[in-house]
Write a protein that holds these residues in place. Structure first.
Motif, PDB file in Angstrom:
ATOM      1  N   THR A 153     -11.276  -0.626   3.564  1.00 33.74           N
ATOM      2  CA  THR A 153     -10.025  -1.142   4.105  1.00 33.74           C
ATOM      3  C   THR A 153     -10.030  -2.661   3.997  1.00 33.74           C
ATOM      4  O   THR A 153     -10.985  -3.303   4.440  1.00 33.74           O
ATOM      5  CB  THR A 153      -9.845  -0.736   5.577  1.00 33.74           C
ATOM      6  OG1 THR A 153      -9.674   0.665   5.669  1.00 33.74           O
ATOM      7  CG2 THR A 153      -8.624  -1.416   6.180  1.00 33.74           C
ATOM      8  N   PHE A 186       4.873  -4.504   0.922  1.00 31.20           N
ATOM      9  CA  PHE A 186       4.531  -3.546  -0.127  1.00 31.20           C
ATOM     10  C   PHE A 186       3.948  -4.255  -1.348  1.00 31.20           C
ATOM     11  O   PHE A 186       2.952  -3.801  -1.917  1.00 31.20           O
ATOM     12  CB  PHE A 186       5.758  -2.734  -0.544  1.00 31.20           C
ATOM     13  CG  PHE A 186       5.465  -1.771  -1.659  1.00 31.20           C
ATOM     14  CD1 PHE A 186       4.873  -0.548  -1.396  1.00 31.20           C
ATOM     15  CD2 PHE A 186       5.737  -2.098  -2.977  1.00 31.20           C
ATOM     16  CE1 PHE A 186       4.573   0.333  -2.419  1.00 31.20           C
ATOM     17  CE2 PHE A 186       5.444  -1.227  -4.009  1.00 31.20           C
ATOM     18  CZ  PHE A 186       4.855  -0.005  -3.729  1.00 31.20           C
ATOM     19  N   ALA A 220       0.429  -5.370  -0.456  1.00 33.83           N
ATOM     20  CA  ALA A 220      -0.476  -4.230  -0.334  1.00 33.83           C
ATOM     21  C   ALA A 220      -0.768  -3.607  -1.691  1.00 33.83           C
ATOM     22  O   ALA A 220      -1.903  -3.179  -1.967  1.00 33.83           O
ATOM     23  CB  ALA A 220       0.120  -3.192   0.611  1.00 33.83           C
ATOM     24  N   ALA A 221       0.257  -3.549  -2.554  1.00 33.65           N
ATOM     25  CA  ALA A 221       0.047  -2.985  -3.889  1.00 33.65           C
ATOM     26  C   ALA A 221      -0.969  -3.808  -4.671  1.00 33.65           C
ATOM     27  O   ALA A 221      -1.814  -3.254  -5.390  1.00 33.65           O
ATOM     28  CB  ALA A 221       1.377  -2.912  -4.636  1.00 33.65           C
ATOM     29  N   MET A 245      -4.409  -2.875  -3.357  1.00 34.31           N
ATOM     30  CA  MET A 245      -4.839  -1.546  -3.801  1.00 34.31           C
ATOM     31  C   MET A 245      -5.254  -1.559  -5.268  1.00 34.31           C
ATOM     32  O   MET A 245      -6.261  -0.949  -5.647  1.00 34.31           O
ATOM     33  CB  MET A 245      -3.707  -0.539  -3.583  1.00 34.31           C
ATOM     34  CG  MET A 245      -3.298  -0.332  -2.129  1.00 34.31           C
ATOM     35  SD  MET A 245      -4.526   0.497  -1.105  1.00 34.31           S
ATOM     36  CE  MET A 245      -4.421   2.167  -1.745  1.00 34.31           C
ATOM     37  N   SER A 294      -7.393   1.508   1.470  1.00 35.74           N
ATOM     38  CA  SER A 294      -6.320   1.312   2.433  1.00 35.74           C
ATOM     39  C   SER A 294      -6.227  -0.163   2.783  1.00 35.74           C
ATOM     40  O   SER A 294      -7.087  -0.965   2.403  1.00 35.74           O
ATOM     41  CB  SER A 294      -6.582   2.133   3.705  1.00 35.74           C
ATOM     42  OG  SER A 294      -7.817   1.752   4.287  1.00 35.74           O
ATOM     43  N   LEU A 343       5.179   1.440   4.106  1.00 36.75           N
ATOM     44  CA  LEU A 343       4.016   1.498   3.218  1.00 36.75           C
ATOM     45  C   LEU A 343       3.478   2.920   3.101  1.00 36.75           C
ATOM     46  O   LEU A 343       3.193   3.395   1.989  1.00 36.75           O
ATOM     47  CB  LEU A 343       2.919   0.567   3.734  1.00 36.75           C
ATOM     48  CG  LEU A 343       3.226  -0.930   3.744  1.00 36.75           C
ATOM     49  CD1 LEU A 343       2.020  -1.714   4.255  1.00 36.75           C
ATOM     50  CD2 LEU A 343       3.634  -1.433   2.373  1.00 36.75           C
ATOM     51  N   THR A 344       3.324   3.593   4.223  1.00 31.15           N
ATOM     52  CA  THR A 344       2.739   4.928   4.173  1.00 31.15           C
ATOM     53  C   THR A 344       3.658   5.909   3.438  1.00 31.15           C
ATOM     54  O   THR A 344       3.181   6.808   2.744  1.00 31.15           O
ATOM     55  CB  THR A 344       2.421   5.447   5.580  1.00 31.15           C
ATOM     56  OG1 THR A 344       3.605   5.434   6.385  1.00 31.15           O
ATOM     57  CG2 THR A 344       1.364   4.577   6.241  1.00 31.15           C
ATOM     58  N   ARG A 360       5.234   5.255   0.921  1.00 34.28           N
ATOM     59  CA  ARG A 360       5.096   4.936  -0.503  1.00 34.28           C
ATOM     60  C   ARG A 360       3.658   5.050  -0.985  1.00 34.28           C
ATOM     61  O   ARG A 360       3.292   4.478  -2.016  1.00 34.28           O
ATOM     62  CB  ARG A 360       5.685   3.548  -0.771  1.00 34.28           C
ATOM     63  CG  ARG A 360       7.212   3.568  -0.708  1.00 34.28           C
ATOM     64  CD  ARG A 360       7.816   2.211  -0.381  1.00 34.28           C
ATOM     65  NE  ARG A 360       9.285   2.321  -0.352  1.00 34.28           N
ATOM     66  CZ  ARG A 360       9.965   2.831   0.690  1.00 34.28           C
ATOM     67  NH1 ARG A 360       9.321   3.233   1.776  1.00 34.28           N
ATOM     68  NH2 ARG A 360      11.288   2.907   0.637  1.00 34.28           N
ATOM     69  N   ILE A 383       0.676   4.116   0.457  1.00 33.43           N
ATOM     70  CA  ILE A 383      -0.342   3.121   0.797  1.00 33.43           C
ATOM     71  C   ILE A 383      -0.854   3.413   2.204  1.00 33.43           C
ATOM     72  O   ILE A 383      -0.134   3.219   3.186  1.00 33.43           O
ATOM     73  CB  ILE A 383       0.213   1.690   0.714  1.00 33.43           C
ATOM     74  CG1 ILE A 383       0.617   1.369  -0.723  1.00 33.43           C
ATOM     75  CG2 ILE A 383      -0.823   0.681   1.218  1.00 33.43           C
ATOM     76  CD1 ILE A 383       1.211  -0.010  -0.912  1.00 33.43           C
TER      77      ILE A 383
END
Length: 278
Positions: A86, A102, A105-106, A109, A116, A132-133, A135, A137
């Motif tokens: 994480t 997003f 976060a992308a 990832m 996560s 986010l979740t 989509r 993530i």
């Protein structure tokens, strides 16, 4: 196969399924060598923005950038093979809007290769967590003492001491869980409140300065090994004093160099042999 023996990476659903079960062992990691040494023993790494203070000497986590988190997240991934990863989303990388969150976060990832991301905040972040979740993530929440808001909180004080504040933190945790977070870090929360939150939400809680009733525990590795600062927070147990050992090693090295005891013949190429010169 036992969780200690496995060589495949622990997944987010596996962490989520540990609610009320075997306690989740979590530590911070920021570098490949540290990850290599910790990986056999932990279930979950948090690549925390605490690296700003621990590694870079900042006074808070606020100066940490997304690029820094990507670089350190990727380093930990290279040094581990089994722990779930994480990565903290740093200050100003997600608060503006769900769309900004997003995109940040992308990047984490894809470029860090993490499992996560972690977001600080409660009810005000619920929409972003759900965005986010929805989509794909996975998000770990973080409520209570949230270091990115240290200026508005007025310092690093334990939270939830009065009923009004405790009710707010409980509402934050419920909102984060309802928004789809797979787990929640409870930081700097008085013990009875952390216990109540753990019982109230259906996802694992990870305590740091919280309660033994949490579903898991996390510490900053440099705190538990004596590698960061002279002050030990109340919630930290020191398992080693590596900082002192490093200082002693450096002192012994300096003494040997000044006395010309190092390097010795065993550390030199061709010492005591015909080197082919002269």
């Amino acid at each position: 196969m036992s969780i200690q023996a496995r060589t495949t990476r622990i997944t987010v659903p596996e962490i989520r399924a540990r609610k009320g079960g075997e306690p989740i062992v979590c530590l911070t990691a920021y570098t490949t060598p540290m990850a290599q040494r910790l990986d056999p023993h932990v279930d979950l790494f948090i690549i925390g923005d605490s690296l700003g203070m621990v590694l870079y000497g900042f006074e808070s986590t606020l100066p940490v950038t997304l690029d820094m988190m990507i670089a350190h997240g990727a380093a930990v991934r290279r040094g581990s093979q089994r722990a779930c990863l994480t990565v903290d989303m740093p200050f100003a990388s997600y608060q503006e809007s769900p769309g900004v969150a997003f995109r940040s976060a992308a990047r984490l990832m894809v470029e860090a290769g993490c499992s996560s991301v972690k977001i600080e905040g409660g009810r005000e972040m619920a929409e972003t967590i759900a965005f986010l979740t929805d989509r794909g993530i996975p998000v770990m929440g973080h409520v209570g003492l949230v270091p990115q808001s240290v200026n508005s909180l007025g310092g690093y004080r334990a939270r939830g001491r009065d009923d009004a504040q405790a009710d707010e933190i409980l509402a934050d945790a419920r909102a984060v869980a309802d928004a789809g977070a797979f787990s929640i870090v409870l930081e700097g929360i008085v013990e009875p409140l952390a216990r109540e939150i753990t019982e109230a939400v259906d996802v694992p809680t990870i305590g740091i300065g919280a309660s033994p009733a949490c579903d898991g525990q996390v510490l900053v590795t440099e705190d538990l090994t004596g590698l960061f600062g002279d002050f030990t927070p109340k919630f930290v147990k020191r398992y080693a004093e590596l900082g002192e050992a490093i200082g002693e090693a450096a002192a012994a090295y300096a003494e040997d160099v000044r006395a010309r005891r190092f390097p010795g013949p065993e550390h030199c190429f061709g010492a005591g042999k015909n080197s082919g010169r002269g």
